[in-house]
Design a protein around this motif. Structure first.
Motif, PDB file in Angstrom:
ATOM      1  N   THR A 245       5.190  -1.954  18.749  1.00  0.00           N
ATOM      2  CA  THR A 245       5.303  -2.840  17.590  1.00  0.00           C
ATOM      3  C   THR A 245       4.519  -4.133  17.765  1.00  0.00           C
ATOM      4  OG1 THR A 245       7.342  -3.800  18.501  1.00  0.00           O
ATOM      5  CG2 THR A 245       7.579  -1.954  16.959  1.00  0.00           C
ATOM      6  N   VAL A 262       0.917   3.678  11.913  1.00  0.00           N
ATOM      7  CA  VAL A 262       1.561   2.472  11.391  1.00  0.00           C
ATOM      8  C   VAL A 262       0.559   1.337  11.540  1.00  0.00           C
ATOM      9  CG1 VAL A 262       3.424   0.802  11.638  1.00  0.00           C
ATOM     10  CG2 VAL A 262       3.895   3.241  11.954  1.00  0.00           C
ATOM     11  N   ARG A 264      -0.087  -2.798  10.824  1.00  0.00           N
ATOM     12  CA  ARG A 264       0.643  -4.043  10.627  1.00  0.00           C
ATOM     13  C   ARG A 264      -0.317  -5.156  10.252  1.00  0.00           C
ATOM     14  NH1 ARG A 264       2.330  -1.194  14.947  1.00  0.00           N
ATOM     15  NH2 ARG A 264       4.476  -0.409  14.832  1.00  0.00           N
ATOM     16  N   SER A 278       4.636  -3.917   7.915  1.00  0.00           N
ATOM     17  CA  SER A 278       4.295  -2.638   8.543  1.00  0.00           C
ATOM     18  C   SER A 278       4.270  -1.538   7.496  1.00  0.00           C
ATOM     19  CB  SER A 278       5.323  -2.289   9.631  1.00  0.00           C
ATOM     20  OG  SER A 278       5.334  -3.271  10.645  1.00  0.00           O
ATOM     21  N   GLU A 279       3.198  -0.775   7.479  1.00  0.00           N
ATOM     22  CA  GLU A 279       3.071   0.335   6.540  1.00  0.00           C
ATOM     23  C   GLU A 279       2.756   1.607   7.316  1.00  0.00           C
ATOM     24  OE1 GLU A 279       1.445  -1.266   2.397  1.00  0.00           O
ATOM     25  OE2 GLU A 279       0.064  -1.733   4.034  1.00  0.00           O
ATOM     26  N   GLU A 280       3.531   2.662   7.059  1.00  0.00           N
ATOM     27  CA  GLU A 280       3.348   3.925   7.753  1.00  0.00           C
ATOM     28  C   GLU A 280       2.606   4.904   6.856  1.00  0.00           C
ATOM     29  OE1 GLU A 280       6.918   5.703   9.147  1.00  0.00           O
ATOM     30  OE2 GLU A 280       5.874   7.291  10.269  1.00  0.00           O
TER      31      GLU A 280
END
Length: 331
Positions: A245, A262, A264, A278-280
């Motif tokens: 992360t 992912v 960010r 955050s986009e997956e």
């Protein structure tokens, strides 16, 4: 999926990423050479043991730009370590395309492979004992790769080694041998050793795997600093989600293929607060195939086949089993 979180890490992450891109552009000689520093296309690796074939990579696609810091995650047996071994020149792919900078990893001669591993890439192992020579001090360990490569004079080597140790936060360890260092200190020295010859790419295999969370964060901070200050492209294989992360991009591998990413980004809201967004994404290969997240499959009990409906702005995926067909007919 979009997740937002307000955290003190956000400004640092955005600033470090911007600085890393700038340093990478300077190293590359211009923005036009930033794209596709690492390229895998349809990458296949098959292991044969006693007549049994094991397919570790099944047509994996991946592009990493110059100056990126990317985390690669996946369950045991997913193929992430095989990918790292191929990219670092420790293993040879069976088929497909694997290119790092100007090196085609499928066709390297023994001499060119040695040059690749000595000059273009650096490597940090999970096991702290594999990264450093126990009878040399931290400073001497960092100097050694430069000495073997015939780079810089003795005084210049020592100055560069001290600079790198300071950069990763262990300048105070210069005169200590590995046995006198903690695991986290050893790994940070190992990062300095890995970039001693100014490689373009640094690979790290579970660099925090033997460390506690706080110590692992220190090691990863060292990697982020190296990425920002030197513009080195860094690829970290890890199972540590706390580490994953802290990067702008995390790539998940499942069953020998890239499954999802992912990304960010730092954004400022209307009130001036900085948020980490955050986009997956599911990864679509060149043949239009993608892997649905396991959580989605389990939640809808998807099996064997699914129904696809093309809408004006999206594709709808629905269960395609007989029971759902009967429910649809009754409706």
């Amino acid at each position: 999926m979009t997740v937002t979180a307000q955290t003190p890490l956000v400004p640092d992450l955005a600033a470090l990423h911007q600085r890393a891109a700038q340093r990478a552009a300077e190293r590359a000689g211009g923005q036009d050479r930033l794209r596709g520093h690492i390229v895998c296309d349809g990458l296949v690796r098959i292991f044969k043991t006693e007549g049994v074939e094991v397919v570790a990579l099944q047509g994996l696609d991946l592009v990493i730009d110059r100056g990126e810091l990317v985390a690669i995650v996946g369950a045991s047996g997913s193929g992430k370590s095989t990918l790292l071994n191929i990219l670092s020149g420790l293993d040879t792919p069976t088929a497909g395309i694997a290119r790092v900078a100007d090196y085609d990893l499928l066709s390297l001669s023994a001499k060119r492979r040695l040059s690749y591993r000595r000059e273009l890439v650096g490597f940090v192992w999970q096991q702290t004992g594999r990264n450093l020579l126990p009878y040399l001090t931290a400073l001497e360990n960092v100097e050694l790769p430069m000495q073997l490569a015939g780079k810089r004079g003795g005084k210049a080597r020592r100055e560069r080694a001290r600079e790198l140790l300071d950069m990763v936060g262990v300048g105070y360890c210069a005169d200590r041998r590995p046995g006198q260092l903690s695991g986290g200190e050893q790994q940070r020295v190992a990062v300095a050793v890995a970039v001693a010859n100014d490689p373009e790419v640094l690979f790290a295999d579970e660099p925090t795997g033997e460390l506690d969370e706080a110590t692992g964060a220190e090691v990863f901070a060292a990697l982020r600093t190296i990425n920002a200050e030197l513009g080195v492209t860094i690829v970290v294989v890890t199972h540590d989600h706390a580490v994953a992360t802290q990067v702008r991009r995390t790539v998940a591998i499942r069953d020998g293929r890239t499954a999802s990413e992912v990304r960010r980004t730092a954004r400022v809201d209307a009130e001036g607060n900085t948020e980490l967004v955050s986009e997956e994404y599911a990864v679509l290969d060149r043949n239009g195939r993608m892997q649905l997240p396991a959580a989605f499959v389990d939640a809808l009990s998807l099996k064997e086949r699914v129904r696809l409906d093309l809408e004006p702005d999206h594709v709808q995926v629905r269960p395609g089993d007989r029971a759902s067909d009967e429910r649809e007919a009754r409706a």
